[in-house]
Write a protein that holds these residues in place. Structure first.
Motif, short mmCIF file in Angstrom:
data_model
loop_
_atom_site.label_atom_id
_atom_site.label_comp_id
_atom_site.label_asym_id
_atom_site.label_seq_id
_atom_site.Cartn_x
_atom_site.Cartn_y
_atom_site.Cartn_z
N VAL A 35 39.89 44.00 38.57
CA VAL A 35 39.61 43.00 37.54
C VAL A 35 40.39 43.37 36.29
O VAL A 35 40.50 44.54 35.94
N ASP A 36 40.93 42.35 35.64
CA ASP A 36 41.63 42.60 34.41
C ASP A 36 40.61 42.75 33.27
O ASP A 36 39.50 42.24 33.37
N LYS A 37 40.94 43.49 32.22
CA LYS A 37 39.95 43.78 31.17
C LYS A 37 39.44 42.53 30.47
O LYS A 37 38.41 42.56 29.83
N ASP A 38 40.19 41.44 30.57
CA ASP A 38 39.72 40.19 29.97
C ASP A 38 38.79 39.42 30.90
O ASP A 38 38.35 38.32 30.58
N GLY A 39 38.52 39.96 32.08
CA GLY A 39 37.54 39.32 32.96
C GLY A 39 38.10 38.47 34.09
O GLY A 39 37.37 37.74 34.75
N GLN A 40 39.41 38.54 34.32
CA GLN A 40 40.00 37.76 35.41
C GLN A 40 40.09 38.61 36.67
O GLN A 40 40.50 39.76 36.61
N LEU A 41 39.73 38.02 37.79
CA LEU A 41 39.81 38.73 39.06
C LEU A 41 41.27 38.81 39.51
O LEU A 41 41.96 37.80 39.62
N ILE A 42 41.74 40.02 39.81
CA ILE A 42 43.12 40.18 40.26
C ILE A 42 43.19 40.21 41.79
O ILE A 42 44.04 39.58 42.40
N SER A 43 42.27 40.94 42.39
CA SER A 43 42.27 41.01 43.85
C SER A 43 40.94 41.57 44.34
O SER A 43 40.21 42.22 43.59
N SER A 44 40.64 41.32 45.61
CA SER A 44 39.42 41.89 46.18
C SER A 44 39.64 42.20 47.64
O SER A 44 40.57 41.68 48.27
N ALA A 45 38.80 43.07 48.19
CA ALA A 45 38.94 43.44 49.60
C ALA A 45 37.58 43.85 50.16
O ALA A 45 36.68 44.22 49.41
N GLY A 46 37.43 43.76 51.47
CA GLY A 46 36.19 44.16 52.13
C GLY A 46 35.24 42.98 52.30
O GLY A 46 35.67 41.84 52.37
N GLU A 47 33.95 43.30 52.37
CA GLU A 47 32.93 42.25 52.54
C GLU A 47 32.67 41.60 51.19
O GLU A 47 31.81 42.04 50.45
N THR A 48 33.41 40.55 50.92
CA THR A 48 33.29 39.93 49.59
C THR A 48 32.59 38.58 49.64
O THR A 48 32.33 37.99 48.59
N GLY A 97 44.64 53.04 34.58
CA GLY A 97 45.79 52.89 33.67
C GLY A 97 45.45 52.19 32.37
O GLY A 97 46.28 51.46 31.83
N HIS A 98 44.24 52.40 31.86
CA HIS A 98 43.77 51.82 30.60
C HIS A 98 43.78 50.30 30.60
O HIS A 98 43.49 49.66 29.60
N ARG A 99 44.10 49.69 31.70
CA ARG A 99 44.43 48.28 31.64
C ARG A 99 43.57 47.42 32.57
O ARG A 99 43.16 46.32 32.22
N VAL A 100 43.30 47.91 33.76
CA VAL A 100 42.51 47.12 34.71
C VAL A 100 41.29 47.92 35.18
O VAL A 100 41.21 49.13 34.99
N ILE A 101 40.37 47.20 35.78
CA ILE A 101 39.09 47.80 36.16
C ILE A 101 38.94 47.74 37.68
O ILE A 101 39.15 46.68 38.29
#
Ligand SMILES: Nc1nc2c(ncn2[C@@H]2O[C@H](COP(=O)(O)OP(=O)(O)O)[C@@H](O)[C@H]2O)c(=O)[nH]1
Ligand SMILES: [Mg+2]
Lengths: 160, 195
Positions: A35-48, A97-101
């Motif tokens: 997740v980006d620090k502003d709250g946007q989903l970048i990617s996901s994996a597994g049982e989502t 990297g201080h940038r994404v979560i």
């Protein structure tokens, strides 16, 4: 405007998804989200499929923002790892990297120790990929022209 | 900060509703939620106190159709209006792409409007943004009430720069979508310009 858009290309997305898919497997986790620090989903994996990922992304960013505020208050730079323990499922949140979560959801099939270990390794890889994306965005020649091609009619058309 | 995802073919943008406490920010989002088709909206999240005052933020993800094969997605946030929640307000402004300032038209709320507007400018500056350079619209809400400030006067005081302004009665839905559309258009136009 001072802030440019975050732009992610297909191959970068594939690279990120590969890393977190492997992480889910190696950590015996249920799912992972970047997740980006502003709250946007970048990617996901597994049982989502059972979790609303848009809500998850926004709340995670809010959580990190709030704890970041707390950290500053007591003179820390940021808390780079958060852990929430539930009855069945647990959430491990770390800043890459201080940038994404990076968010990991896991249950009794895994353990905090294992998740920590795997997150550290995957975090390094993800950090590199994110750095690459940012460097590519900084280099002027790679500016893509998708947005330039947007016409006023396109914008108007959204509301018709 | 907008996020353009070529893999998911999505353009994501963040819009924040700002304004003094009880001016109608949450009401704006509630109306947008209620009047949007189910397939175009996600879950609305309200982090509120037991008395329904916004504690941290409200959040509503909205899809608005395609542009050049890309889904446009807007994340709408409101801030808590009470003065003592300033730390939270500041956090929510981070990465903002467009702002709706909701002003309360009631005579006795004009001071609160001005104070909130000043506070917003300060908080933006702390993030390194300037209001003049951001997609920004203003809504004069609660026009349905009796004791309201004339629109001309509100404009002079709150909108000297002449950004798009809208009269609204958010509680009944009036003006809510006009306001949203205006800010969405400005955000997309800005994206295009910045490309
Ligand atoms: N009369 C009137 N009341 C409104 C209007 N918009 C909001 N309200 C009321 O004002 C109160 C505060 O609204 P809310 O959306 O929670 O304010 P927020 O603090 O800005 O989020 C609620 O009781 C709303 O019903 C309006 O256009 N007219
Ligand atoms: Mg509210």
């Amino acid at each position: 405007m001072s802030q440019a858009s975050l732009v992610m290309f297909e191959e970068e997305s594939v690279e990120i998804t590969e890393i977190i898919t492997r992480l889910v497997k190696e950590a015996n986790a249920k799912s992972a989200y970047l997740v980006d620090k502003d709250g946007q989903l970048i990617s996901s994996a597994g049982e989502t499929q059972d979790i609303d990922s848009t809500s998850l992304a926004s709340l995670t960013a809010g959580n990190i923002a709030a704890t970041g505020g707390l950290a500053k208050l007591i003179g820390e730079q940021e808390f780079s790892i958060l852990f929430h323990e539930g009855e069945k499922d647990n959430i491990h949140i770390s800043i890459v990297g201080h940038r994404v979560i990076l968010v990991i959801i896991f249950d009794e099939r895994s353990s905090l120790g294992l998740v920590r270990l795997r997150v550290r390794k995957a975090g390094e890889e993800l950090g590199k990929t994110i750095q690459k994306i940012l460097a590519r965005m900084d280099s002027a020649d790679s500016k893509e022209n998708l947005l330039e091609e947007i016409t006023d009619d396109d914008i108007e058309g959204l509301f018709s | 900060m907008s996020f353009i995802n070529y893999s998911a073919r999505e353009i994501n943008c963040k819009i924040v509703y700002y304004g003094p406490g009880l001016c109608g920010k949450t009401t704006n989002l509630n109306i947008v939620y209620k009047k949007t088709r189910p397939e175009s909206k996600g879950k609305m999240i309200s982090l509120a106190t037991e008395t329904e005052r916004t504690l941290f933020f409200d959040f509503l993800p909205l899809s608005l159709g395609d542009i050049k094969g890309f889904k446009t997605r807007f994340h709408l946030y409101t801030v808590p209006g009470q003065i003592f929640y300033d730390a939270s307000r500041k956090l929510i402004l981070k990465g903002v792409d467009g702002i709706v300032f909701v002003a309360d038209s009631q005579v006795e709320r004009m001071d609160a409007n001005m104070e909130s507007l000043d506070n917003m400018k300060l908080n933006l500056e702390e993030h390194g943004y300037t209001l003049d350079k951001l997609p920004y619209v203003i809504q004069f809400n609660k026009r349905d009430l009796d004791d309201v400030v004339p629109v001309d006067e509100m404009r002079t005081v709150l909108n000297p720069g002449g950004v798009p302004q809208f009269e609204a009665s958010a509680a009944s839905g009036e003006g809510v979508f006009e306001t949203l559309k205006a800010v969405v258009k400005l955000v997309l136009a800005e994206l295009k310009k910045g490309a």
